[in-house]
Design a protein around this motif. Structure first.
Motif, PDB file in Angstrom:
ATOM      1  N   ALA A  82       3.347  -7.091   3.315  1.00 15.63           N
ATOM      2  CA  ALA A  82       2.075  -6.965   4.027  1.00 15.63           C
ATOM      3  C   ALA A  82       2.223  -6.087   5.255  1.00 15.63           C
ATOM      4  O   ALA A  82       3.116  -6.295   6.071  1.00 15.63           O
ATOM      5  CB  ALA A  82       1.567  -8.349   4.431  1.00 15.63           C
ATOM      6  N   GLU A  83       1.356  -5.095   5.349  1.00 13.66           N
ATOM      7  CA  GLU A  83       1.336  -4.248   6.544  1.00 13.66           C
ATOM      8  C   GLU A  83       0.327  -4.840   7.513  1.00 13.66           C
ATOM      9  O   GLU A  83      -0.823  -5.030   7.170  1.00 13.66           O
ATOM     10  CB  GLU A  83       0.917  -2.825   6.179  1.00 13.66           C
ATOM     11  N   GLN A  84       0.774  -5.129   8.703  1.00 13.89           N
ATOM     12  CA  GLN A  84      -0.062  -5.838   9.686  1.00 13.89           C
ATOM     13  C   GLN A  84      -0.485  -4.900  10.809  1.00 13.89           C
ATOM     14  O   GLN A  84       0.355  -4.359  11.520  1.00 13.89           O
ATOM     15  CB  GLN A  84       0.748  -7.008  10.263  1.00 13.89           C
TER      16      GLN A  84
ATOM     17  N   LYS B  93      -5.019  -5.747   6.917  1.00 17.43           N
ATOM     18  CA  LYS B  93      -3.672  -6.143   6.493  1.00 17.43           C
ATOM     19  C   LYS B  93      -3.582  -5.659   5.049  1.00 17.43           C
ATOM     20  O   LYS B  93      -4.283  -6.171   4.193  1.00 17.43           O
ATOM     21  CB  LYS B  93      -3.542  -7.657   6.598  1.00 17.43           C
ATOM     22  N   HIS B  94      -2.778  -4.655   4.809  1.00 21.02           N
ATOM     23  CA  HIS B  94      -2.656  -4.156   3.440  1.00 21.02           C
ATOM     24  C   HIS B  94      -1.660  -5.035   2.704  1.00 21.02           C
ATOM     25  O   HIS B  94      -0.495  -5.087   3.082  1.00 21.02           O
ATOM     26  CB  HIS B  94      -2.174  -2.708   3.434  1.00 21.02           C
ATOM     27  N   VAL B  95      -2.150  -5.705   1.677  1.00 23.75           N
ATOM     28  CA  VAL B  95      -1.263  -6.588   0.930  1.00 23.75           C
ATOM     29  C   VAL B  95      -0.743  -5.846  -0.299  1.00 23.75           C
ATOM     30  O   VAL B  95      -1.478  -5.613  -1.251  1.00 23.75           O
ATOM     31  CB  VAL B  95      -1.977  -7.893   0.541  1.00 23.75           C
TER      32      VAL B  95
ATOM     33  N   ASP C 299      -1.960  11.105  -5.706  1.00 23.77           N
ATOM     34  CA  ASP C 299      -2.133  11.145  -4.263  1.00 23.77           C
ATOM     35  C   ASP C 299      -2.442   9.727  -3.794  1.00 23.77           C
ATOM     36  O   ASP C 299      -2.530   8.797  -4.593  1.00 23.77           O
ATOM     37  CB  ASP C 299      -3.285  12.099  -3.940  1.00 23.77           C
ATOM     38  N   ARG C 300      -2.624   9.561  -2.490  1.00 24.07           N
ATOM     39  CA  ARG C 300      -3.083   8.294  -1.960  1.00 24.07           C
ATOM     40  C   ARG C 300      -4.587   8.369  -1.847  1.00 24.07           C
ATOM     41  O   ARG C 300      -5.130   9.438  -1.647  1.00 24.07           O
ATOM     42  CB  ARG C 300      -2.515   8.083  -0.557  1.00 24.07           C
ATOM     43  N   ASN C 301      -5.228   7.226  -1.905  1.00 25.09           N
ATOM     44  CA  ASN C 301      -6.655   7.233  -1.630  1.00 25.09           C
ATOM     45  C   ASN C 301      -6.924   6.173  -0.585  1.00 25.09           C
ATOM     46  O   ASN C 301      -6.863   4.986  -0.855  1.00 25.09           O
ATOM     47  CB  ASN C 301      -7.444   6.939  -2.913  1.00 25.09           C
TER      48      ASN C 301
ATOM     49  N   PHE D 133       0.329  -2.597  -6.480  1.00 25.14           N
ATOM     50  CA  PHE D 133      -1.043  -2.409  -6.030  1.00 25.14           C
ATOM     51  C   PHE D 133      -1.119  -2.778  -4.565  1.00 25.14           C
ATOM     52  O   PHE D 133      -0.397  -3.663  -4.086  1.00 25.14           O
ATOM     53  CB  PHE D 133      -2.019  -3.259  -6.853  1.00 25.14           C
ATOM     54  N   GLU D 134      -1.990  -2.067  -3.882  1.00 23.68           N
ATOM     55  CA  GLU D 134      -2.167  -2.320  -2.461  1.00 23.68           C
ATOM     56  C   GLU D 134      -3.607  -2.773  -2.251  1.00 23.68           C
ATOM     57  O   GLU D 134      -4.543  -1.996  -2.454  1.00 23.68           O
ATOM     58  CB  GLU D 134      -1.875  -1.033  -1.683  1.00 23.68           C
ATOM     59  N   PHE D 135      -3.778  -4.032  -1.883  1.00 24.79           N
ATOM     60  CA  PHE D 135      -5.106  -4.580  -1.598  1.00 24.79           C
ATOM     61  C   PHE D 135      -5.351  -4.302  -0.122  1.00 24.79           C
ATOM     62  O   PHE D 135      -4.784  -4.953   0.742  1.00 24.79           O
ATOM     63  CB  PHE D 135      -5.094  -6.080  -1.910  1.00 24.79           C
TER      64      PHE D 135
HETATM   65 MG    MG Z   1      -0.318   0.952   3.193  1.00 27.09          MG
END
Ligand code: MG
Ligand code: ADP
Length: 724
Positions: A220-222, A347-349, A460-462, A474-476
């Motif tokens: 998780a990115e906080q 918070k990217h999970v 790419d990233r979106n 997967f990144e929620f």
């Molecule tokens: Mg991220």
């Protein structure tokens, strides 16, 4: 100094404060997991057979023998006391999203009056906090408040050092005396088992001879903001609501994007290092740190771990961020939108599933088109998000996150899946029934001999997608910054379990027809894509066109507020999902709806009260005092035949009156109590109350720009965001 005295005093203290004296950071070997009773320490302390039994429980979820629990308890106590701990606590995760703990001493007295220390398997295993004050959504009456905590042996125990001493913390589940889950850990563990069972079915059908237990993982990115404590203590809204309910936009905001990945301010870096040291001691692998988009905003991301452990660690990380901030004269804001007009915090999970035999099942490898396991698992996610999008939206619904989702800088409130061009084209081919080869992503060659050429990423990233495939997970991205990661993980694991079961049934039927495996997989996925492909979207998720297309052509739901999203927890489809997977019974699910709805309503009510109070007791008096000064001056001047400009006087008077009219209306409508249903009450908060709060604020923010800086009582945006 031309500022309100208290504000200028705050600025003075911040800008002239002594720089923190920092010790050299300790070496990683010295501190890493030093406060955790790790497997390694357990192995040293336990007999061979006891250790083997514990390891088996951790790895496979096997039942633990009570005698082994006694041995483990003894070893834990010895270790904990050697670290200065005299207390132990079952730590659990109630539905408030916070962590809770009840401390007990190791001390018992004997009949002789002598005090000895005691800790055994049953004390380790079971606790009974008086849980009557925790929200339970009607599962328990206060009069029958029994709640139990049970040790979760799969998450390591640790020592929490506070100013009050050291405590041995034991991660636990929290259940009612009738056995219903009152927390977030039980369903998380159940969702993992459901996913494991379903995944194993699919992998066995795919002919895998050995399939180790599947586990979900989470990184998780906080994101968070740091505001100097001198400012925060003068903002009642920050203290009680965690966000500013007033505040005019500063002349300079984030438009230059000069904060993003910029040099970290020294004082903040010192704070971050202190945070990291504490996290390392707790065995939490903090990995990246950087400035975020908004001024005063930062991010920390630990390396990913098994979801159950990652969820416990995430709770600890939030506590460490907050507590350490205090020692450094900061307040750490984890609200989803502390400042209007400035980027909010998410918070990217990051989430994937895998096991020891097949590895990460969401890793496409070099040739995704013939990685059938990957295609099946990825397909299962696509189906899950399509069918259960409203559930994913509901589990991230909160009063705070309402300000982020649907706004133009955060993932939209419409759940779609971004796959990246390569994987998307494979699934499109499958939908057409033709799966031949994949476009090679190729090599990134910059034409600079000194830069080593790199294989290009498959897509790419979106940044505008709420749910994005990012190479092997997967990144929620729509999760709120102060939310527990458990809700999203439960939803993702459970929808995956359901989809994998569907896939297993379909696959079985195809294989029974005598069709070869690859063709059977394509047939199943073709059906899946026909039914659920509408959820895949690679374009700009912020755009107007998407919002229209998603709803009108694709049939996806746009659920901008919690009041729109939470009622989906009562949807028969979602009830059935949780019941058939065994993750939450209808009673447990219903109780969650009740608790989250109540928290939502209470949060908005508290904010509405704060808005009225601050407007009446801070802003109105400042405005009136300035107004009286201006009118007196105007009078004296006109006595001398000088006519001063009166536009400011008029504006202030008008805005003051308009603000007070809105305040009075807000107070009046906040008194309404008779609602036909909780849904209706939530809608009332989301629309009626919120729009009046916005009205009050709009007038107050105009006043902030009109009134003499000297008289303005609240620290301003420019001060809170830019002075460190
Ligand atoms: Mg991220
Ligand atoms: P970015 O900001 O580019 O999205 P970060 O490096 O800040 O990336 O964070 C990515 C997060 O994803 C980290 O916590 C990382 O450990 C985690 N992660 C990487 N691989 C996986 C995986 N297979 N499953 C779950 N999380 C993962």
């Amino acid at each position: 100094m031309s500022q309100n005295e208290a504000r200028s005093q705050a600025v003075f203290e911040i800008t002239t404060g002594e720089p923190m004296v920092v010790d050299k950071p300790k070496s990683l070997e010295e501190i890493w997991a030093s406060d955790v009773f790790t497997l390694l320490k357990m192995e040293e302390a336990l007999s061979k057979s006891a250790f083997k039994a514990m390891k088996k429980t951790i790895d496979t979820g096997a039942k633990l023998d009570p005698e082994v629990a006694d041995d483990v308890a003894m070893a834990m106590k010895t270790w904990a006391m050697s670290k200065g701990a005299n207390y132990f606590a079952h730590v659990f995760y109630p539905l408030t999203g916070a962590s809770a703990e009840k401390h007990d001493s190791f001390i018992v007295t004997e009949s002789s009056g002598k005090a000895v220390t005691e800790f055994n398997g049953s004390l380790l295993t079971k606790g009974e906090p008086d849980g009557s004050s925790f929200p339970n959504g009607g599962i328990r009456q206060t009069s029958s408040a029994r709640g139990y905590t049970f040790w979760d042996p799969t998450s390591p125990v640790y020592i929490l050092d506070t100013a009050n001493g050291a405590t041995l913390c034991i991660p636990s589940v929290f259940v009612s005396w009738t056995g219903e889950a009152l927390d977030k850990k039980v369903p998380l563990m159940r969702s993992n088992s459901a996913m494991n069972e379903a995944g194993t079915r699919v992998l066995s059908l795919m002919g895998e001879s050995s399939v180790a237990p599947l586990n979900s993982s989470c990184g998780a990115e906080q994101e968070y903001f740091l505001v100097d404590a001198n400012f925060a203590s003068m903002r009642p809204d920050l203290l009680l609501a965690g966000r500013t309910l007033f505040g005019a936009a500063p002349a300079k905001g984030q438009e230059f994007d000069d904060h993003y990945f910029g040099a970290i301010p020294e004082r903040v870096q010192v704070y971050m290092e202190a945070v990291e040291e504490k996290l390392y001691k707790l065995g939490i692998p903090a990995k990246t740190r950087h400035n975020e988009v908004a001024p005063g905003q930062f991010e920390i991301a630990p390396y990913f771990e098994a979801a159950n452990v990652a969820a416990d660690h995430q709770q600890m990380l939030m506590t460490v961020l907050k507590n350490t901030a205090k020692n450094h004269g900061f307040v750490c804001l984890m609200h989803e939108k502390p400042f209007a007009g400035i980027n909010g915090s998410g918070k990217h999970v990051n989430w994937s599933v895998g096991n020891a035999t097949q590895g990460n099942l969401l890793d496409p490898g070099k040739t995704p088109h013939d990685n059938l396991n990957f295609l099946l698992f990825c397909g299962a996610v696509i189906r899950g998000v399509h069918l259960y999008g409203p559930l994913l939206r509901a589990v991230i619904a909160s009063a705070g996150n309402d300000h982020r989702l649907g706004a133009n800088e955060a993932p939209p409130a419409i759940l779609s899946v971004y796959l990246g061009s390569e994987i998307e084209s494979i699934f499109e081919q499958i939908r057409e029934g033709t799966l031949d080869n994949t476009s090679e992503s190729g090599i990134m060659d910059l034409g600079l001999s000194q830069i080593i050429p790199f294989p290009k990423d498959a897509g790419d990233r979106n940044r505008t997608s709420p749910f994005a495939f990012t190479g092997n997970r997967f990144e929620f991205r729509a999760v709120g910054s102060q939310q527990s990661v458990s809700g999203p993980l439960i939803a993702m694991n459970t929808m995956l379990a359901d989809s994998l079961n569907w896939i297993a049934d379909e696959l079985q039927a195809e294989l029974d027809k005598g069709i070869e495996k690859p063709a059977a997989v394509v047939a199943v996925l073709k059906k899946l894509m026909t039914e659920h492909g509408a959820v895949i979207f690679g374009g700009d998720g912020y755009s107007e066109e998407w919002h229209k297309m998603a709803v009108e052509e694709r049939g996806l739901k746009n659920l901008p507020t919690t009041a729109d999203a939470l009622p989906y927890l009562n949807d028969p489809l979602i009830q059935n999902l949780f019941e058939t997977t065994g993750v939450l019974s209808p009673v447990e699910l219903k109780s969650r709806y009740e608790v989250y709805a109540e928290i939502y309503i209470m949060s908005i009510s508290v904010e509405a009260k704060m808005v009225a109070e601050i407007a009446k007791t801070y802003i109105y008096p400042a405005a009136i005092s300035y107004l009286s000064e201006l009118t007196q001056t105007n009078e004296s001047a006109s006595a001398l035949g000088i006519n001063l400009d009166t536009s400011t006087v008029k504006t202030i008077a008008e805005e003051c009156n308009a603000m007070m009219a809105s305040v009075n209306k807000l107070i009046e409508i906040s008194e309404k109590e008779d609602f036909a249903s909780t849904d209706e009450h939530m809608q009332y908060c989301a629309t009626e109350i919120r729009s009046l709060m916005d009205e009050v604020r709009a007038h107050a923010d105009v006043l902030e720009m009109e009134i003499s800086d000297e008289k303005w009582p609240l620290p301003k945006y420019r001060e809170m965001l830019f002075i460190k």
